[in-house]
Design an enzyme around this catalytic site. Structure first.
Site, PDB file in Angstrom:
ATOM      1  N   SER A  92      41.210  51.373  43.887  1.00 29.25           N
ATOM      2  CA  SER A  92      41.539  50.179  44.664  1.00 29.25           C
ATOM      3  C   SER A  92      42.081  50.624  46.006  1.00 29.25           C
ATOM      4  O   SER A  92      42.940  51.510  46.063  1.00 29.25           O
ATOM      5  CB  SER A  92      42.607  49.331  43.966  1.00 29.25           C
ATOM      6  OG  SER A  92      42.066  48.640  42.867  1.00 29.25           O
ATOM      7  N   GLU A 110      44.084  42.024  62.404  1.00 32.06           N
ATOM      8  CA  GLU A 110      43.289  40.796  62.329  1.00 32.06           C
ATOM      9  C   GLU A 110      43.163  40.260  60.897  1.00 32.06           C
ATOM     10  O   GLU A 110      42.365  39.367  60.654  1.00 32.06           O
ATOM     11  CB  GLU A 110      41.903  41.062  62.918  1.00 32.06           C
ATOM     12  CG  GLU A 110      41.912  41.549  64.367  1.00 32.06           C
ATOM     13  CD  GLU A 110      42.144  43.061  64.533  1.00 32.06           C
ATOM     14  OE1 GLU A 110      42.245  43.759  63.503  1.00 32.06           O
ATOM     15  OE2 GLU A 110      42.223  43.516  65.682  1.00 32.06           O
ATOM     16  N   SER A 111      43.844  40.759  59.933  1.00 35.74           N
ATOM     17  CA  SER A 111      43.978  40.295  58.537  1.00 35.74           C
ATOM     18  C   SER A 111      43.851  41.446  57.527  1.00 35.74           C
ATOM     19  O   SER A 111      44.761  42.247  57.462  1.00 35.74           O
ATOM     20  CB  SER A 111      43.107  39.102  58.177  1.00 35.74           C
ATOM     21  OG  SER A 111      43.561  37.955  58.877  1.00 35.74           O
ATOM     22  N   HIS A 165      37.529  47.424  45.647  1.00 33.21           N
ATOM     23  CA  HIS A 165      37.799  47.800  44.254  1.00 33.21           C
ATOM     24  C   HIS A 165      36.503  48.315  43.654  1.00 33.21           C
ATOM     25  O   HIS A 165      35.462  47.655  43.788  1.00 33.21           O
ATOM     26  CB  HIS A 165      38.285  46.601  43.441  1.00 33.21           C
ATOM     27  CG  HIS A 165      39.509  45.959  44.011  1.00 33.21           C
ATOM     28  ND1 HIS A 165      40.761  46.500  43.872  1.00 33.21           N
ATOM     29  CD2 HIS A 165      39.668  44.849  44.755  1.00 33.21           C
ATOM     30  CE1 HIS A 165      41.643  45.729  44.487  1.00 33.21           C
ATOM     31  NE2 HIS A 165      41.004  44.717  45.039  1.00 33.21           N
ATOM     32  N   CYS A 179      40.267  37.710  61.896  1.00 35.80           N
ATOM     33  CA  CYS A 179      40.397  36.617  62.853  1.00 35.80           C
ATOM     34  C   CYS A 179      40.112  37.158  64.250  1.00 35.80           C
ATOM     35  O   CYS A 179      39.883  38.355  64.428  1.00 35.80           O
ATOM     36  CB  CYS A 179      41.779  35.972  62.769  1.00 35.80           C
ATOM     37  SG  CYS A 179      43.138  37.085  63.085  1.00 35.80           S
TER      38      CYS A 179
END
Lengths: 128, 128
Positions: A68, A75-76, A81, A96
């Site tokens: 993981s 930007e986020s 996984h 974003c």
């Protein structure tokens, strides 16, 4: 609507929104038990999109050798996984601003060489 | 299909799959400029679902006072991004195994008191 900080939301011709979220499913993928390869794929994807990496963390699991990885970008986020026992990888790219998440796809295809890829695109937080 | 490690994938009556992904949109949310509150909400959500926290990272942004938080859990991930200027929060809860992601919802509603909530549930990685 209150004052908006430029670069922290997104625009298209029809509406403004918080960000674009791509959900990728890779099948028949390779290189998915290597922490080094997965980390490199995450970082190269972020670079390819023109996003800015802030934090990255990876974890290795046994007995299935899955990995993981999560990255906070300015930007986020990106997450990955892997399920080596199924050749399956779930990847999320949430951005974003002016960042184009599709630019990560050639990087991910080169890194994991999936036999099949599925993609769902969502616009998150459509603003009135 | 190769040998599967118990707890790293999910089952329902009709099919096996890698995991359940909830995408939550909160509107009119409060407490979303506080790193402490957002971190607490993430950790409490993980506890409520019966998941196991492995890594957690948060970042604060200016000038909009937004927060991004990501957690690797043993069962996949939780992420949260806040847009205080719109009262908007995007939350993702991706879990595999026996974990019930819906148990996070009362925790998130209590923490952020949204006026409105939207939810999309996806099954990721449906196995043949």
């Amino acid at each position: 609507m209150k004052k908006k900080a430029r670069g922290y939301y997104s625009k298209c011709e029809q509406f403004d929104y918080a960000g674009t979220h791509l959900l990728l499913e890779l099948w028949g993928a390779t290189n998915i038990t290597s922490l080094e390869k997965v980390k490199e794929a995450l970082i190269d994807s972020i670079d390819a999109c023109g996003a800015t990496l802030l934090e990255i963390k990876l974890r290795y699991f046994s007995p299935n050798h899955g990995i993981s990885g999560i990255a906070i970008i300015k930007e986020s986020h990106l997450t990955i996984h892997t399920w080596p026992e199924f050749g399956y990888v779930a990847i999320d790219i949430f951005v974003c601003g002016e960042v184009n998440p599709y630019k990560a796809i050639p990087v991910l295809k080169k890194a994991f060489k999936p036999k099949k890829m599925q993609l769902l695109e969502l616009k998150r937080g459509i603003l009135e």
